[in-house]
Design a protein around this motif. Structure first.
Motif, PDB file in Angstrom:
ATOM      1  N   ILE A  15       0.833  -1.203   0.000  1.00 35.26           N
ATOM      2  CA  ILE A  15       0.000   0.000   0.000  1.00 35.26           C
ATOM      3  C   ILE A  15       0.870   1.256   0.000  1.00 35.26           C
ATOM      4  N   ALA A  16       1.953   1.233   0.795  1.00 33.07           N
ATOM      5  CA  ALA A  16       2.857   2.381   0.840  1.00 33.07           C
ATOM      6  C   ALA A  16       3.527   2.618  -0.510  1.00 33.07           C
ATOM      7  N   LEU A  17       3.889   1.531  -1.202  1.00 32.27           N
ATOM      8  CA  LEU A  17       4.486   1.659  -2.533  1.00 32.27           C
ATOM      9  C   LEU A  17       3.506   2.316  -3.497  1.00 32.27           C
ATOM     10  N   ALA A  18       2.250   1.850  -3.437  1.00 36.52           N
ATOM     11  CA  ALA A  18       1.233   2.453  -4.307  1.00 36.52           C
ATOM     12  C   ALA A  18       1.039   3.924  -3.968  1.00 36.52           C
ATOM     13  N   PHE A  19       1.064   4.235  -2.669  1.00 38.61           N
ATOM     14  CA  PHE A  19       0.922   5.620  -2.225  1.00 38.61           C
ATOM     15  C   PHE A  19       2.078   6.467  -2.736  1.00 38.61           C
ATOM     16  N   ALA A  20       3.300   5.923  -2.649  1.00 41.86           N
ATOM     17  CA  ALA A  20       4.476   6.659  -3.108  1.00 41.86           C
ATOM     18  C   ALA A  20       4.425   6.893  -4.619  1.00 41.86           C
ATOM     19  N   ALA A  21       4.000   5.854  -5.369  1.00 46.92           N
ATOM     20  CA  ALA A  21       3.899   5.994  -6.824  1.00 46.92           C
ATOM     21  C   ALA A  21       2.882   7.065  -7.194  1.00 46.92           C
ATOM     22  N   ALA A  22       1.729   7.041  -6.511  1.00 44.69           N
ATOM     23  CA  ALA A  22       0.703   8.047  -6.779  1.00 44.69           C
ATOM     24  C   ALA A  22       1.204   9.440  -6.412  1.00 44.69           C
ATOM     25  N   GLY A  23       1.921   9.520  -5.268  1.00 43.38           N
ATOM     26  CA  GLY A  23       2.444  10.811  -4.851  1.00 43.38           C
ATOM     27  C   GLY A  23       3.433  11.382  -5.845  1.00 43.38           C
ATOM     28  N   ASN A  24       4.306  10.530  -6.365  1.00 41.22           N
ATOM     29  CA  ASN A  24       5.268  10.990  -7.371  1.00 41.22           C
ATOM     30  C   ASN A  24       4.572  11.423  -8.651  1.00 41.22           C
ATOM     31  N   PHE A  25       3.552  10.676  -9.059  1.00 42.78           N
ATOM     32  CA  PHE A  25       2.809  11.026 -10.276  1.00 42.78           C
ATOM     33  C   PHE A  25       2.152  12.393 -10.122  1.00 42.78           C
ATOM     34  N   VAL A  26       1.474  12.573  -9.003  1.00 47.37           N
ATOM     35  CA  VAL A  26       0.801  13.851  -8.763  1.00 47.37           C
ATOM     36  C   VAL A  26       1.824  14.983  -8.663  1.00 47.37           C
ATOM     37  N   ALA A  27       2.935  14.720  -7.940  1.00 44.12           N
ATOM     38  CA  ALA A  27       3.956  15.748  -7.777  1.00 44.12           C
ATOM     39  C   ALA A  27       4.517  16.180  -9.124  1.00 44.12           C
ATOM     40  N   TYR A  28       4.701  15.226 -10.039  1.00 42.50           N
ATOM     41  CA  TYR A  28       5.292  15.552 -11.333  1.00 42.50           C
ATOM     42  C   TYR A  28       4.316  16.336 -12.203  1.00 42.50           C
ATOM     43  N   TRP A  29       3.079  15.920 -12.264  1.00 41.37           N
ATOM     44  CA  TRP A  29       2.147  16.478 -13.236  1.00 41.37           C
ATOM     45  C   TRP A  29       1.353  17.677 -12.742  1.00 41.37           C
ATOM     46  N   VAL A  30       0.953  17.702 -11.492  1.00 42.02           N
ATOM     47  CA  VAL A  30       0.035  18.762 -11.066  1.00 42.02           C
ATOM     48  C   VAL A  30       0.513  19.562  -9.862  1.00 42.02           C
ATOM     49  N   SER A  31       1.710  19.274  -9.345  1.00 43.28           N
ATOM     50  CA  SER A  31       2.149  19.983  -8.141  1.00 43.28           C
ATOM     51  C   SER A  31       2.278  21.485  -8.380  1.00 43.28           C
ATOM     52  N   ASP A  32       2.662  21.894  -9.595  1.00 48.78           N
ATOM     53  CA  ASP A  32       2.792  23.327  -9.859  1.00 48.78           C
ATOM     54  C   ASP A  32       1.444  24.032  -9.721  1.00 48.78           C
ATOM     55  N   ARG A  33       0.405  23.440 -10.297  1.00 50.25           N
ATOM     56  CA  ARG A  33      -0.922  24.038 -10.189  1.00 50.25           C
ATOM     57  C   ARG A  33      -1.425  23.992  -8.746  1.00 50.25           C
ATOM     58  N   ALA A  34      -1.087  22.915  -8.044  1.00 48.58           N
ATOM     59  CA  ALA A  34      -1.518  22.796  -6.650  1.00 48.58           C
ATOM     60  C   ALA A  34      -0.879  23.873  -5.783  1.00 48.58           C
ATOM     61  N   VAL A  35       0.421  24.116  -5.986  1.00 46.90           N
ATOM     62  CA  VAL A  35       1.113  25.130  -5.193  1.00 46.90           C
ATOM     63  C   VAL A  35       0.571  26.526  -5.499  1.00 46.90           C
ATOM     64  N   LEU A  36       0.340  26.820  -6.774  1.00 48.25           N
ATOM     65  CA  LEU A  36      -0.202  28.126  -7.141  1.00 48.25           C
ATOM     66  C   LEU A  36      -1.590  28.331  -6.536  1.00 48.25           C
ATOM     67  N   ALA A  37      -2.412  27.280  -6.569  1.00 51.18           N
ATOM     68  CA  ALA A  37      -3.743  27.383  -5.981  1.00 51.18           C
ATOM     69  C   ALA A  37      -3.671  27.533  -4.471  1.00 51.18           C
ATOM     70  N   MET A  38      -2.692  26.856  -3.855  1.00 49.37           N
ATOM     71  CA  MET A  38      -2.513  26.912  -2.407  1.00 49.37           C
ATOM     72  C   MET A  38      -2.278  28.346  -1.940  1.00 49.37           C
ATOM     73  N   TYR A  39      -1.600  29.132  -2.767  1.00 50.44           N
ATOM     74  CA  TYR A  39      -1.280  30.513  -2.405  1.00 50.44           C
ATOM     75  C   TYR A  39      -2.217  31.533  -3.057  1.00 50.44           C
ATOM     76  N   GLY A  40      -3.269  31.047  -3.721  1.00 48.54           N
ATOM     77  CA  GLY A  40      -4.228  31.952  -4.334  1.00 48.54           C
ATOM     78  C   GLY A  40      -3.622  32.808  -5.430  1.00 48.54           C
ATOM     79  N   ALA A  41      -2.632  32.263  -6.135  1.00 46.96           N
ATOM     80  CA  ALA A  41      -1.947  33.023  -7.192  1.00 46.96           C
ATOM     81  C   ALA A  41      -2.883  33.272  -8.374  1.00 46.96           C
ATOM     82  N   GLN A  42      -2.871  34.493  -8.891  1.00 47.07           N
ATOM     83  CA  GLN A  42      -3.711  34.874 -10.028  1.00 47.07           C
ATOM     84  C   GLN A  42      -2.834  35.263 -11.211  1.00 47.07           C
ATOM     85  N   PRO A  43      -3.227  34.891 -12.446  1.00 45.72           N
ATOM     86  CA  PRO A  43      -2.423  35.249 -13.625  1.00 45.72           C
ATOM     87  C   PRO A  43      -2.216  36.759 -13.725  1.00 45.72           C
TER      88      PRO A  43
END
Length: 269
Positions: A15-43
């Motif tokens: 389960i931890a391996l699956a969690f780590a794989a999912a975490g890496n996938f999300v971190a690679y593809w959407v972490s930039d958008r997640a961080v920008l949304a976290m700080y309420g960044a506007q274009p």
């Protein structure tokens, strides 16, 4: 996986391996958008922020990079960060406090610093390490909550092992994050100074940002300390704990290196 094994033996490790794989996938593809949304960044558009957009476009062209997306965060603390998995999918975010504090040369130094992170893909490395550091801390907390397997719980050392796990797992992840972040900050400062040709302007910017960050809070960063390494200057409040585990090199050392660069450039001329 070790934490997962401690919780539930083979099934827990899987389960931890699956969690780590999912975490890496999300971190690679959407972490930039997640961080920008976290700080309420506007274009940031050209009409509203002409100085900022023009600086980013000019310096990106000089650095041989495609212009990154530009965002503005409504926060009084002067600061900035870059994110994105590669130069083609990169973004720079600056706070309104930064735009109101720095002059043109100082702003150029900060933007050049963030472009340097983008050029050498530090944004991906630092965003992924920030994501994984937070994930490891969360998993270790789950381990304490569930208490491990039945055999682990029956052991007289289970409590001690659980306490060590709670402390050491996130600490280890944080130390790795710190080592990566501090090294990349020195390199980005040097490249930014070379790109703008004004190391002293970046030094002034760092001192201004650091001084104001000590007394102007960044509440979003305080709620999400794993993202602190993304910023050009540590956005956290500066408590003893924050200082001990600072994600950035000391400002005085960064400024000293930039001043040394300026002296070296002057001696050549």
């Amino acid at each position: 996986m070790a934490i997962g094994y401690w919780i539930g033996r083979g099934a827990g490790a899987a389960i931890a391996l699956a969690f780590a794989a999912a975490g890496n996938f999300v971190a690679y593809w959407v972490s930039d958008r997640a961080v920008l949304a976290m700080y309420g960044a506007q274009p940031a558009n050209q009409a509203a922020f002409p100085r900022l957009v023009a600086q980013v476009d000019r310096l990106a062209s000089k650095a041989g990079l495609p212009p990154p997306r530009v965002y503005v965060i409504d926060n009084d603390q002067p600061n900035a960060f870059a994110t994105g998995r590669n130069p083609q999918h990169a973004a720079i975010a600056v706070t309104t406090g930064l735009l109101g504090t720095l002059d043109e040369a100082e702003l150029a130094g900060v933007i050049a610093h963030e472009l340097s992170h983008i050029r050498h893909r530090d944004t991906l490395t630092m965003t992924v390490t920030a994501t994984l550091a937070g994930a490891i801390g969360m998993i270790s907390n789950l381990a304490i909550f569930f208490g491990g397997s039945d055999e682990r719980r029956s052991s007289p050392f289970a409590g001690i092992a659980g306490l060590l796990l709670l402390l050491l797992a996130p600490l280890t992840a944080t130390l790795v994050q710190l080592a990566i972040s501090r090294t990349r900050e020195y390199a980005a400062d040097a490249r930014a100074a070379s790109l703008t040709g004004q190391p002293l302007a970046l030094a002034r910017a760092l001192m201004r940002i650091d001084e104001m960050a000590r007394w102007v809070p960044n509440d979003d960063a305080e709620r999400n300390p794993a993202t602190a390494s993304l910023f050009i200057v540590n956005p956290l409040s500066g408590t003893t704990f924050d200082t001990l585990f600072a994600t950035h090199p000391p400002i005085r050392e960064r400024v000293a290196r930039l001043r040394h660069m300026a002296q070296f450039d002057a001696s050549k001329n």
